[in-house]
Design a protein around this motif. Structure first.
Motif, short mmCIF file in Angstrom:
data_model
loop_
_atom_site.label_atom_id
_atom_site.label_comp_id
_atom_site.label_asym_id
_atom_site.label_seq_id
_atom_site.Cartn_x
_atom_site.Cartn_y
_atom_site.Cartn_z
N PHE A 188 -21.40 -18.19 16.44
CA PHE A 188 -20.63 -19.05 17.32
C PHE A 188 -20.61 -20.45 16.73
O PHE A 188 -21.65 -20.95 16.29
CB PHE A 188 -21.28 -19.13 18.71
CG PHE A 188 -21.40 -17.80 19.41
CD1 PHE A 188 -20.47 -17.42 20.38
CD2 PHE A 188 -22.45 -16.94 19.11
CE1 PHE A 188 -20.59 -16.21 21.03
CE2 PHE A 188 -22.58 -15.72 19.75
CZ PHE A 188 -21.64 -15.35 20.72
N GLY A 189 -19.44 -21.10 16.72
CA GLY A 189 -19.38 -22.41 16.08
C GLY A 189 -18.39 -23.36 16.70
O GLY A 189 -17.45 -22.97 17.40
N ILE A 190 -18.61 -24.65 16.44
CA ILE A 190 -17.70 -25.73 16.83
C ILE A 190 -17.57 -26.65 15.62
O ILE A 190 -18.58 -27.14 15.09
CB ILE A 190 -18.24 -26.53 18.03
CG1 ILE A 190 -18.33 -25.64 19.28
CG2 ILE A 190 -17.35 -27.74 18.32
CD1 ILE A 190 -19.01 -26.31 20.46
N SER A 191 -16.35 -26.88 15.18
CA SER A 191 -16.11 -27.80 14.06
C SER A 191 -15.84 -29.18 14.61
O SER A 191 -14.99 -29.37 15.49
CB SER A 191 -14.92 -27.32 13.23
OG SER A 191 -15.16 -26.03 12.70
N ASN A 192 -16.59 -30.19 14.11
CA ASN A 192 -16.47 -31.55 14.60
C ASN A 192 -16.82 -32.51 13.47
O ASN A 192 -17.90 -32.41 12.88
CB ASN A 192 -17.40 -31.77 15.80
CG ASN A 192 -17.34 -33.16 16.37
OD1 ASN A 192 -17.96 -34.07 15.84
ND2 ASN A 192 -16.58 -33.34 17.44
N SER A 193 -15.92 -33.43 13.15
CA SER A 193 -16.10 -34.28 11.97
C SER A 193 -16.51 -35.71 12.30
O SER A 193 -16.32 -36.62 11.50
CB SER A 193 -14.79 -34.31 11.16
OG SER A 193 -13.73 -34.80 11.97
#
Length: 944
Positions: A525-530
């Protein structure tokens, strides 16, 4: 909770507010990361710092006054901190409850504050639509507050602060260490000679006129900084700041204090027989430098190099070779006027501290010959870079750092400049500061030893002078802060009683979640956040204590400990070095239901970091020496827990909840007896039988794409053997049919620790979230809760109290937890019982409105930090919830009614069907507790 910082917390504060700022370290960071800000000053001297960050619909507001305990007078120690408490209670236009009530209504993080030697701050993060309300409220505290402080209010808050001191200092092992250090490191006329929290006598002697004088001297616009960071319109915010703060009159000029080193002339050795200590502890303090001194950067590296990790010289000599202690801690603790360099070593049971001191000297001699290598410098700086980014992962963190620089470096722009200073530290600098501040220099050494073991103290030590409070029944007067008192209102050019309106409702940004299930059964499970160039991850393996035998507990904890102690390809030192050179952190911990491998790394080093994770997980070293060392360290922790009233309460309450036949009744550390039985083969058997991708999930958040995040996890899963493993089915403990009281005796305890509750709900139960909503006004809402309002704000019985439901996929407890002053143990317990009895009928529409306001509006803050995003993924993974579960919970809040809340309260917080556990002084409190009406208390440790 309004807090002060004492002892270890002081060091943590230093590390996060100073050390992490210093940690900008690489040229990459300088080129790609910059904190934009804007400053301006009002005519009355108020300095304002703006930082815009639109990543989440929230704003952090902080008011920082350049006053701490260093500005106090002899005989009024602890006054700056007492004043911090008072400032939350009421102001002319917010009314009673002040910011706490406002916070609950607007969905804020909770109004909070802290006091240090040199500054006091007040802070909160709120949804962006509440910014004008917060500016109005903060201005009310600064300019329209002091008239609301009355004699009854002051009397009650004195009790709260004294309870805080009992909890954080007097009732805690080694709690008086920093008091002894500072009394002897600094002369009597030095402002660092006393503690921030002060003495009980000085707190009691504080007068109402003292309060007014302090406010008028230090809480003036020209001694305060307002920081606003987050998603807001700068032009509009300037208008609001000028409107609400502009007419507050300038105060007397505040002259800066001159730097004032300790000027220690002779070394001092002191000892103290600590009522709560079970192990001897040596602390050594050398005079150091103030914050931002040119030598502070090299001293920070020196402390890190000597003490942190397996490559550290102190670890190699004291832990691995001589086996005197489980770990060594060293801090370069700097403040505005002076600094102190501290070394702290809590030895194993029965170890003479002279042998510890001898090993310290031997380590220093070796360091003098070898110095620090360039490779060690590189790995330390890589870790500092990661720490720096972590410190700025929230808008509040950015706001704190900007204010810190403005006050102590006179330039908030240092947040983008200081990287050069840490980069400039050389190996020669590290040796130079060692020779200048440590080698052959005078110091203060304290030996805190268990009762009747003063022979373990350093040779030639003299007894330290420590003030001990006696438990006296009826010593504290009852107070009534709610009695009506009139006061004159402060004039204003407009009607400040009118609360500003909300701004435009922020759009809740639920992060985009991706997930995938690998052939082995492992789910990702993942969330991409820069927002920051970091990645945080968590490999969560179901099991933990659940797979253990009740006669041999502690296996999973030892296994978790050993997993980071080398691999088949690398020694423990080599593995640690490889991790640190990447600027990464990897740890493994066991809990009741899981073994979790957590990590944090620079985004650019994610793939390399995951290669090390693969090694750790699939190629264990099974190092015999590390295994024996780990067992020794765990035994030391168990011995320390026996001296801590909070740990005692936690361990004993688990036994009451689950009963002796349920594995969850046991401490996952094990016992001294069970650890003696455990062999390295037991760890191998657990690893081979129970760790499997089928019962594992991988959670990842940060500056990374799904493809790049998943690739190394696929590598791990492809090489990890799948085993057919099922989690054991445990009997579900039943709630007691009638309440019973249990008492654990800790002679001389300055507080009684309460744990009241019973086995309740699993988080997957349909009633769990509604019950959490019900509990908000009871004890889950901080200062918005009845328990806090009545026991802390109404009576001054405690520093803090809360209630909560703690379930998982299995039923967990409903728990009420607090520490109260010893001499009102019965009164406090009886008041809790009374609140529980009345709660179902007393809950009304106004309570529901406050509950709904907070729980709906606070969703704007729900996903701001990387850790909060990881927690969201954990809930989805553990409980099988849908990705939009937050919106479904919001609907539950919107639709719940008063009758439903009342029914839930009757069902789940019945005071007649709970276990009541009190850990305290039996000689003075046991008999009185019997008045609760649930029969005579059962003494759990009658022979001790």
């Amino acid at each position: 909770m309004k807090t002060t910082y004492t002892f270890f917390t002081w060091f943590f504060l230093f590390l996060v507010t100073c050390g992490n700022i210093l940690a900008q370290e690489t040229t990459t960071a300088e080129k790609t990361f910059n904190v934009d800000y804007e400053t301006f000053e009002l005519d009355n001297g108020l300095k304002v710092i703006f930082h815009v960050d639109r990543s989440d619909p929230v704003v952090a507001v902080a008011l920082t006054s350049h006053v701490g305990s260093a500005r106090e007078k002899e005989g009024r120690t602890g006054f700056a901190h007492l004043f911090e408490h008072l400032l939350f209670l009421e102001s002319e236009n917010l009314g009673k409850g002040g910011l706490d009530k406002l916070s609950a209504r607007v969905g804020g993080s909770g109004a909070n504050g802290s006091t240090s030697r040199d500054r006091t701050n007040y802070y909160q993060t709120v949804p962006k639509d509440a910014l004008e309300k917060m500016i109005w409220a903060e201005a009310d505290k600064l300019g329209y507050f002091i008239n609301t402080v009355t004699e009854p209010v002051l009397a009650k808050e004195k009790q709260v602060v004294k309870n805080e001191k009992r909890q954080s200092v007097d009732n805690r092992p080694y709690g008086h260490t920093l008091y002894v250090i500072d009394k002897n490191l600094y002369p009597e006329d030095h402002p660092y000679n006393w503690q921030v929290i002060g003495s009980l006598e000085d707190l009691q002697n504080a007068t109402l006129q003292d309060v007014k004088d302090f406010y008028n001297r230090w809480y003036v616009p020209n001694n305060v900084i307002l920081t606003i960071a987050g998603d807001f319109d700068k032009a509009q915010a300037k208008v609001w700041v000028k409107k609400y703060f502009g007419e507050i009159p300038r105060g007397p000029e505040v002259s800066p204090l001159e730097k004032k080193p300790s000027n220690l002339q002779d070394s001092k050795r002191l000892y103290y027989e600590d009522n709560f200590a079970r192990l001897p502890e040596l602390t050594i303090a050398w005079p150091s430098v103030p914050s931002y001194h040119e030598d502070s950067y090299a001293l920070e590296v020196l402390a890190n190099y000597l003490s942190e990790g397996k490559n550290a010289p102190f670890y190699q000599e004291l832990v691995a070779k001589q086996k005197l202690t489980p770990n060594v801690e060293m801090f370069n603790y700097t403040s505005e006027l002076a600094g102190q360099f501290l070394l702290q070593i809590r030895a194993y049971d029965g170890v003479d501290l002279d042998s510890v001191y001898g090993a310290v000297q031997k380590t220093f001699e070796k360091f003098e010959k070898e110095g620090i290598s360039e490779k060690d410098l590189k790995r330390i700086k890589a870790g500092q870079e990661t720490s720096f980014y972590n410190s700025l992962s929230s808008v509040l963190g950015k706001g704190f750092q900007l204010a810190q620089y403005e006050i102590f470096a006179k330039d908030p722009g240092m947040i983008n400049k200081e990287v050069g200073k840490i980069l400039a530290v050389t190996a020669e600098d590290v040796m130079r500061v060692y020779e200048k501040y440590i080698k052959g220099e005078e110091f203060v050494a304290t030996s805190f030893v268990p009762k009747d073991q003063k022979e373990l103290a350093l040779e030639n030590s003299v007894e330290a002078d420590v003030e001990e409070e006696q438990i006296v029944m009826g010593a504290e007067e009852e107070v009534n802060p709610d009695q009506e008192v009139s006061y004159e209102r402060t004039a204003s050019s407009f009607d400040r009683t009118i609360e500003p309106p909300y701004g435009a409702t922020p759009e809740i940004k639920v992060p985009d979640i991706w997930q995938t299930k690998l052939a082995s059964g492992l789910e990702v499970f993942g969330i991409s956040n820069s927002e920051v160039p970091l990645v945080q991850f968590s490999l969560e393996m179901d099991g933990g204590l659940l797979f253990e035998d009740t006669t041999k507990t502690g296996v999973s904890n030892l296994l978790a400990n050993l997993m980071t102690k080398g691999t088949a390809k690398r020694t423990p030192k080599e593995l640690e070095e490889a991790i640190e050179l990447l600027g990464a952190e990897i740890s493994v911990n066991a809990s009741d239901e899981k073994i979790v491998l957590r990590g944090s790394t620079l985004a650019k080093n994610y793939t390399e970091t995951m290669a090390l994770v693969k090694e750790i997980l699939l190629q264990p070293r099974w190092d015999k020496e590390e295994f024996e060392l780990a067992k020794q360290q765990v035994v030391s922790r168990i011995q320390q827990e026996k001296a801590s009233p909070n740990s005692i309460a936690s361990n004993e309450f688990k036994k009451l909840l689950y009963g002796k036949d349920n594995i969850l009744a046991y401490n996952n550390l094990g016992t001294e007896a069970s650890l003696e039985k455990i062999t390295l083969q037991d760890l191998k058997d657990y690893y081979n039988n129970y760790l499997t991708p089928q019962l594992t999930s991988f959670l990842v958040v940060g500056d990374i794409s799904k493809e790049k995040a998943v690739a190394p996890v696929k590598e791990i899963a492809a090489n990890w053997k799948v085993k057919k493993v099922k989690l054991p089915k445990l009997s579900i403990p039943a709630a007691p049919k009638e309440s019973k009281v249990f008492f654990y005796d800790v002679p001389g305890a300055k507080q009684s620790v309460f744990m009241f509750g019973y086995p309740a709900l699993a988080e997957t139960d349909p009633d769990f979230y509604p019950a959490t909503i019900m509990n908000y006004r009871l004890g889950g809402g901080g200062f918005a809760s009845q328990l806090t309002q009545e026991l802390r704000e109404g009576k001054g019985y405690t520093y803090g109290i809360r209630s909560y439901f703690a379930g998982s996929t299995r039923p967990g407890p409903f728990l009420i937890y607090s520490g109260v002053r010893s001499n009102i143990s019965y009164e406090a317990a009886d008041l809790v019982k009374e609140i529980l009895e009345k709660y179902p009928e007393s809950f009304n529409e106004q309570d529901l409105e406050v509950t709904k306001g907070f729980m709906i509006k606070s969703n704007a803050r729900k996903f701001e930090t990387m850790s909060s995003k990881l927690e969201m993924l954990r809930s989805i993974s553990d409980y099988g919830w849908k990705k939009d579960y937050v919106k479904k919970q919001e609907e539950t809040v919107k639709n719940i009614t008063v009758p439903q809340i009342q029914a839930l309260a009757r069902k789940y917080v019945d005071p007649g069907k709970m276990y009541y556990l009190i850990v305290g002084d039996a000689e003075t409190q046991l008999e009185r507790i019997g008045q609760l009406g649930f029969g005579a208390p059962v003494l759990l440790n009658p022979e001790e």
